[in-house]
Design a protein around this motif. Sequence first.
Motif, PDB file in Angstrom:
ATOM      1  N   PRO A 184       0.745  -1.509  -0.163  1.00  0.00           N
ATOM      2  CA  PRO A 184      -0.516   0.273  -0.181  1.00  0.00           C
ATOM      3  C   PRO A 184       0.790   1.709  -0.006  1.00  0.00           C
ATOM      4  CG  PRO A 184      -0.756  -1.136   1.260  1.00  0.00           C
ATOM      5  CD  PRO A 184       0.608  -2.149   1.354  1.00  0.00           C
ATOM      6  N   SER A 185       2.009   1.271   0.758  1.00  0.00           N
ATOM      7  CA  SER A 185       3.229   2.282   0.620  1.00  0.00           C
ATOM      8  C   SER A 185       3.098   2.585  -0.767  1.00  0.00           C
ATOM      9  CB  SER A 185       4.447   2.559   1.790  1.00  0.00           C
ATOM     10  OG  SER A 185       5.226   1.297   0.743  1.00  0.00           O
ATOM     11  N   VAL A 186       3.504   1.922  -1.911  1.00  0.00           N
ATOM     12  CA  VAL A 186       4.133   2.175  -2.347  1.00  0.00           C
ATOM     13  C   VAL A 186       3.028   2.641  -4.430  1.00  0.00           C
ATOM     14  CG1 VAL A 186       5.255   1.349  -5.306  1.00  0.00           C
ATOM     15  CG2 VAL A 186       5.937   1.032  -2.886  1.00  0.00           C
ATOM     16  N   LEU A 187       1.354   1.344  -3.567  1.00  0.00           N
ATOM     17  CA  LEU A 187       0.409   1.488  -5.082  1.00  0.00           C
ATOM     18  C   LEU A 187       0.633   2.592  -4.922  1.00  0.00           C
ATOM     19  CD1 LEU A 187      -0.552   0.663  -6.792  1.00  0.00           C
ATOM     20  CD2 LEU A 187      -2.375  -0.684  -5.656  1.00  0.00           C
TER      21      LEU A 187
ATOM     22  N   ARG B 138       2.809  -2.096   4.448  1.00  0.00           N
ATOM     23  CA  ARG B 138       3.831  -2.431   3.659  1.00  0.00           C
ATOM     24  C   ARG B 138       2.778  -3.969   2.889  1.00  0.00           C
ATOM     25  NH1 ARG B 138       8.427  -0.343   3.946  1.00  0.00           N
ATOM     26  NH2 ARG B 138       8.637  -0.392   2.255  1.00  0.00           N
ATOM     27  N   PHE B 139       1.435  -4.388   3.630  1.00  0.00           N
ATOM     28  CA  PHE B 139       1.278  -5.648   2.763  1.00  0.00           C
ATOM     29  C   PHE B 139       0.006  -5.471   2.410  1.00  0.00           C
ATOM     30  CE2 PHE B 139      -0.301  -9.897   2.435  1.00  0.00           C
ATOM     31  CZ  PHE B 139      -0.013 -10.105   0.864  1.00  0.00           C
TER      32      PHE B 139
ATOM     33  N   PRO C 180       4.173  -0.544 -10.325  1.00  0.00           N
ATOM     34  CA  PRO C 180       4.917  -1.083  -9.467  1.00  0.00           C
ATOM     35  C   PRO C 180       3.868  -1.192  -8.159  1.00  0.00           C
ATOM     36  CG  PRO C 180       5.348   0.618 -11.090  1.00  0.00           C
ATOM     37  CD  PRO C 180       3.895  -0.091 -11.498  1.00  0.00           C
ATOM     38  N   GLY C 181       4.650  -1.920  -7.441  1.00  0.00           N
ATOM     39  CA  GLY C 181       4.078  -2.057  -5.540  1.00  0.00           C
ATOM     40  C   GLY C 181       3.127  -2.903  -5.599  1.00  0.00           C
ATOM     41  N   THR C 182       2.691  -4.027  -6.861  1.00  0.00           N
ATOM     42  CA  THR C 182       1.574  -5.014  -6.889  1.00  0.00           C
ATOM     43  C   THR C 182       2.879  -6.304  -7.573  1.00  0.00           C
ATOM     44  OG1 THR C 182       1.677  -4.532  -9.173  1.00  0.00           O
ATOM     45  CG2 THR C 182       0.156  -3.134  -7.706  1.00  0.00           C
ATOM     46  N   GLY C 183       1.880  -7.424  -7.486  1.00  0.00           N
ATOM     47  CA  GLY C 183       2.913  -8.582  -7.113  1.00  0.00           C
ATOM     48  C   GLY C 183       2.005 -10.198  -7.823  1.00  0.00           C
ATOM     49  N   LEU C 184       1.865 -11.236  -7.983  1.00  0.00           N
ATOM     50  CA  LEU C 184       0.946 -11.855  -7.948  1.00  0.00           C
ATOM     51  C   LEU C 184       1.530 -13.176  -7.405  1.00  0.00           C
ATOM     52  CD1 LEU C 184       0.266 -11.465 -11.993  1.00  0.00           C
ATOM     53  CD2 LEU C 184      -1.312 -11.403 -10.497  1.00  0.00           C
ATOM     54  N   ALA C 185       0.469 -13.577  -7.139  1.00  0.00           N
ATOM     55  CA  ALA C 185       0.558 -15.111  -5.697  1.00  0.00           C
ATOM     56  C   ALA C 185       0.099 -15.781  -6.436  1.00  0.00           C
ATOM     57  CB  ALA C 185       0.459 -14.929  -4.521  1.00  0.00           C
ATOM     58  N   ARG C 186       0.902 -17.539  -6.908  1.00  0.00           N
ATOM     59  CA  ARG C 186       0.575 -17.981  -7.364  1.00  0.00           C
ATOM     60  C   ARG C 186      -1.200 -18.932  -5.930  1.00  0.00           C
ATOM     61  NH1 ARG C 186       2.463 -23.563 -10.073  1.00  0.00           N
ATOM     62  NH2 ARG C 186       0.861 -23.575 -11.563  1.00  0.00           N
TER      63      ARG C 186
END
Length: 660
Positions: free
Chosen positions: A94-97, A128-129, A150-156
């Motif tokens: 969240p701090s980045v997005l 931070r998450f 930036p600031g996002t990610g994908l989890a399987r």
Amino acid sequence: MRSSFSPTRNRSARPLRGERIRLALVAGLVLSLLAAAALRAAHLQIVQAPRLQERARRQHQRQIEILPTRGPILDRNGRELALSVPGWSLFADPSVLLADPEAVARVGEILGWSADRLRRRLERGGARFAWIKRGLSPSEVRALRRADVPGTGLAREPQRFYPKRSLAGQVLGFVGADGQGLGGLEYRFDSVLRGRQRRVLATRDARGRLMLPDAPDPLAASGGSLVLTLDETIQHIAEEELARAVKASDARGGVAVVVEPSTGEILALAQVPAFNPNALGRSRPADRKVRAAVDVFEPGSTLKALFVGLLLDRRLARPDERVFCENGAWQVHGRTIHDHKPHGWLTVEEILRVSSNIGVAKLSERLPPEELYRGYRAFGFGEPTGVELSGESRGLLPEPRRWSLMTPKTLAYGQGIGATALQVTGAFAALANGGLRMRLRLVREVRAPDGSVVERYEPQAVGRVISEATARRLTRILEGVVSPEGTAPRALVPGFRVAGKTGTAWKVEGGRYNPRKVWASFVGYVPSRAPQLVILAAVDEPRKGSRYGGMVAGPVFREIARRALAYLGVAPEAVASARPAEAVPAPSRRKTGAVAEPGVMPDCRGLTMRAALRLLSRAGVAGRVRFLGTGWAAQQDPAPGTRLGPDTTCTVVFRPPFGS
């Protein structure tokens, strides 16, 4: 004598000594600084190292929980009804997005969310998450990868999937975003199916993107599995026939239950409207509950069969005994009891056949209230059946101390008592099982992740309700209900004896009965003298056509029984019995030469086995057809003209003409 002392030499030695002092001071200072730096470095490396490493880890890594892999739910034949498949979930820092409004808008657009909704989701997470959405669709995954925000990610992560969509949807239940079971068997056996929680490290790269380099394989089995008593094919048949009746009668809904009487195993538990657990967000909460276990209604005339069974078992009545039924209206205790048709003198057998309220109300005077209460409790009313579903209702059966003078009479014809569809089905299963009531069950086995059996549920007898001899006599009486003189000739299954009872129960509104709103039901067992299936069909508030149970629910019973018996390979009996107008005629020879369309089920009725095989071969479906019995084709499933899918299995039942 000349002195050797030189004034010039002494003058040059004093500055040199000063420089040495200054150099010593500088060297001491430098050494002090180096020593201090060394001490500081040693302090950081030795004393402060754990704290600094944890601080660095928090800045660049975060430990997050990955959903465990839930175990599958299987039908009695091992066919998958619920399983876990590979899926993807979206998370963010969240701090980045939140620092980039354009990035927030881009992610929201991909997910179909407003920017405000996404911000609220991020703010509810940690600093931070935060999980944004679990269970992404393939198109969302592709779009997020292209956007590379930036600031996002994908989890399987594993994703719960129901391959048969709405089949047994309410029974299976559903899971929440955190992978926890929230309804049906998913909730009841969540501790078995869910498995172990797993934690992995999310790492931030130079661009601030979060990655999961060490994510575990989501398909690695971590939860146990369930093997149900349900049969996928019979469940499909029950749902299809029930939906057809609900639509034809413009009803609010309905339920259907199919039970194997000798074991108490539930083969089908159908409900309309249907519920697809894959589309949880598009469903109504009322459509997610298992109505057969939760909804309580007055069973109406179906209870007359059980009441007469209690009288016969205690020798308080005889099947051929005559009772005067007051020509349709009987005033008693300041109330008037009506029959739907006027009747004079009727035998006890005829009272059940035509479903006389007055007849059973008069007979109720022979049974003491405490004995009637104990008898209904023995049949399973007033307590949960014990089926493996949370929230099952116990129904409503008041104690005798709360009864009025009219209560025994209304209880005899099914008013003043509340029951679930499972309770009524379980009671009739006791009749079909020779008077021995079995506990109803939905689960056969619980298995460990490696497939080994942890627990196997064996058939369990609850207790004897009536004697075997009484059950046989009552069965012969209930066979008359589906005769032309009975209330349910449309429930007759061609080629089989059927025993059962209709029910048309008015609903209560504002403390009064509303005859325009009813539960129309039929419950029975087939073949009646060697029962394989007990089937209840109940339609809620039919608004089009007849409202009587025999007319609305009787055909549902017939079609479920006809198709299920053919699927199970139960050969028709050599019995001559009346049949409804739309039933399949008795088999007779007919000439061959019928037209066969490729991929379409032809009409095999009336053909010999050899002729039927040739016809099916011309249609290209002979390899998927099962033949049962001997003689000429009398029944087939699916119906003629049905276009067959690649996995469709067909059944043709042969039998000789009656009397041969």
